[in-house]
Motif scaffolding. Sequence first.
Motif, PDB file in Angstrom:
ATOM      1  N   ILE A 298       0.816  -1.226   0.000  1.00 43.67           N
ATOM      2  CA  ILE A 298       0.000   0.000   0.000  1.00 43.67           C
ATOM      3  C   ILE A 298       0.842   1.265   0.000  1.00 43.67           C
ATOM      4  O   ILE A 298       0.356   2.343  -0.339  1.00 43.67           O
ATOM      5  N   TYR A 299       2.108   1.134   0.410  1.00 46.14           N
ATOM      6  CA  TYR A 299       2.975   2.319   0.461  1.00 46.14           C
ATOM      7  C   TYR A 299       4.396   1.878   0.149  1.00 46.14           C
ATOM      8  O   TYR A 299       4.839   0.805   0.571  1.00 46.14           O
ATOM      9  N   GLU A 300       5.099   2.737  -0.573  1.00 46.84           N
ATOM     10  CA  GLU A 300       6.487   2.401  -0.915  1.00 46.84           C
ATOM     11  C   GLU A 300       7.251   3.686  -1.170  1.00 46.84           C
ATOM     12  O   GLU A 300       6.787   4.566  -1.886  1.00 46.84           O
ATOM     13  N   ASP A 301       8.407   3.826  -0.525  1.00 48.99           N
ATOM     14  CA  ASP A 301       9.335   4.895  -0.902  1.00 48.99           C
ATOM     15  C   ASP A 301      10.757   4.330  -0.855  1.00 48.99           C
ATOM     16  O   ASP A 301      10.927   3.119  -0.702  1.00 48.99           O
ATOM     17  N   ASP A 302      11.758   5.186  -0.976  1.00 44.71           N
ATOM     18  CA  ASP A 302      13.133   4.672  -1.074  1.00 44.71           C
ATOM     19  C   ASP A 302      13.586   3.924   0.173  1.00 44.71           C
ATOM     20  O   ASP A 302      14.463   3.068   0.116  1.00 44.71           O
ATOM     21  N   GLU A 303      12.994   4.290   1.318  1.00 40.13           N
ATOM     22  CA  GLU A 303      13.504   3.748   2.572  1.00 40.13           C
ATOM     23  C   GLU A 303      12.538   2.814   3.282  1.00 40.13           C
ATOM     24  O   GLU A 303      12.857   2.318   4.367  1.00 40.13           O
ATOM     25  N   CYS A 304      11.350   2.627   2.732  1.00 36.84           N
ATOM     26  CA  CYS A 304      10.417   1.715   3.380  1.00 36.84           C
ATOM     27  C   CYS A 304       9.315   1.256   2.434  1.00 36.84           C
ATOM     28  O   CYS A 304       9.090   1.863   1.387  1.00 36.84           O
ATOM     29  N   PHE A 305       8.663   0.183   2.806  1.00 42.10           N
ATOM     30  CA  PHE A 305       7.404  -0.179   2.150  1.00 42.10           C
ATOM     31  C   PHE A 305       6.502  -0.858   3.159  1.00 42.10           C
ATOM     32  O   PHE A 305       6.960  -1.421   4.157  1.00 42.10           O
ATOM     33  N   THR A 306       5.213  -0.755   2.891  1.00 43.27           N
ATOM     34  CA  THR A 306       4.210  -1.286   3.818  1.00 43.27           C
ATOM     35  C   THR A 306       3.264  -2.196   3.063  1.00 43.27           C
ATOM     36  O   THR A 306       2.829  -1.865   1.956  1.00 43.27           O
ATOM     37  N   VAL A 307       2.953  -3.333   3.664  1.00 41.99           N
ATOM     38  CA  VAL A 307       1.984  -4.252   3.062  1.00 41.99           C
ATOM     39  C   VAL A 307       0.771  -4.359   3.971  1.00 41.99           C
ATOM     40  O   VAL A 307       0.877  -4.239   5.191  1.00 41.99           O
ATOM     41  N   MET A 308      -0.376  -4.559   3.354  1.00 43.14           N
ATOM     42  CA  MET A 308      -1.643  -4.659   4.076  1.00 43.14           C
ATOM     43  C   MET A 308      -2.264  -6.005   3.745  1.00 43.14           C
ATOM     44  O   MET A 308      -2.117  -6.511   2.624  1.00 43.14           O
ATOM     45  N   THR A 309      -2.943  -6.578   4.713  1.00 40.65           N
ATOM     46  CA  THR A 309      -3.462  -7.930   4.528  1.00 40.65           C
ATOM     47  C   THR A 309      -4.842  -7.919   3.886  1.00 40.65           C
ATOM     48  O   THR A 309      -5.621  -6.988   4.072  1.00 40.65           O
ATOM     49  N   PRO A 310      -5.157  -8.978   3.140  1.00 41.45           N
ATOM     50  CA  PRO A 310      -6.521  -9.126   2.620  1.00 41.45           C
ATOM     51  C   PRO A 310      -7.392  -9.880   3.625  1.00 41.45           C
ATOM     52  O   PRO A 310      -6.865 -10.548   4.526  1.00 41.45           O
TER      53      PRO A 310
END
Lengths: 117, 256
Positions: free
Chosen positions: B124-136
């Motif tokens: 759901i979110y991504e930049d150079d220093e992080c990313f975030t995943v969300m569950t279905p």
Amino acid sequence: MNTPNVTMTVRRLGPATCVIDIQGEVSAAAENALMDAYTQAVSAGARDILLNFSQLEYMNSSGIGLLVTLLIRANRHAPRLRLLAMGLSEHYRQIFELTRLNEAIGIFATEAEALAA
Amino acid sequence: MSVTPPNRDAGHWAKPIRKIKVTDVPAGAVNLNVDGQAVVSPLQGFGTLWQKTYQVRLPGVTLSAAEVMRIWRENFPRLQPAGNHFFPPAAGIEPGRVIFIDTTLPVFPGLPGLIPIAAGVVVIYEDDECFTVMTPAGFPECGWNTFSVQVEEGVPVAQVQSLARAADPIYEFGLYVMGGAQKQEGTWQAVLTALAAHFGVAGQVQMHRTCLDPRLQWAEAGNVWHNAALRTILYVLATPLRRLFPPRLKSGPRQP
């Protein structure tokens, strides 16, 4: 932790409503500022806390996590307290929709609308 | 006429997702329990809400946070412990894309996983220093995981932070009685240890867990209908039947 680049100002809007004006960036670094502002609003006797995002410049996923944490904290410690939001741009409304925060936080366009709700 | 400038974070976020639409399935991944599901936040889950943070310091590594993150992303599947298979999309980890997961859940604390589960998460979110995943819906937990790197006092620090609660009563039991939580914590510690080893560092993973909400949300108990583990077991059990009676392909419009 990175230096916070955010200012949160608490002001009273009605007898039981406080507004937290958020100016700048909401990320993990904003945690202390947000929790301090919340505590200040609760101490002032607020039953409704209106988060004003009209001057929000940036928010990452850690920032959304902070809002969820704040919501859980409010629900747990003050079940009758309502957390509301206003001043969200279309972009941030979409993020609230994506993360389903819009199902738990009432979203309003203006302070007047929020007060009337 | 004034024009509102685009938000600085606009390109980093996925668009709202009503139902997940899988467009590409990497080789080896099972497209089960993801396509057509809604994404769920910690607010839609059933169990105790936990925030768990795992960190490893990488002393001696002189790369920037973004460079460490890039290497972590590129090696994400390879850094998983045995039995845990992650299938990032061919296009890379980008907002809106699905990372498929094929793993097993334990039946008793400390024992290897036995219950198969094929699922996935959405970036759901991504930049150079992080990313975030969300569950279905149907995933063992409702919430998200953020993978990030930041430099503290000149030392890169890699972090996994989860904000999640068990999706339904069966998963709550599985996580805290059958050893699921222990396995999950072991997984992220193993991933960070492997990441440190990739950079030649004997990493010591620090873990910090905070219970944000001990209450069970009984109103969400119906999530069990989407339980991906149950559905995967049924899928596996039905494999011989599918081979005997292959599903008919939907016919297209009749040609004149």
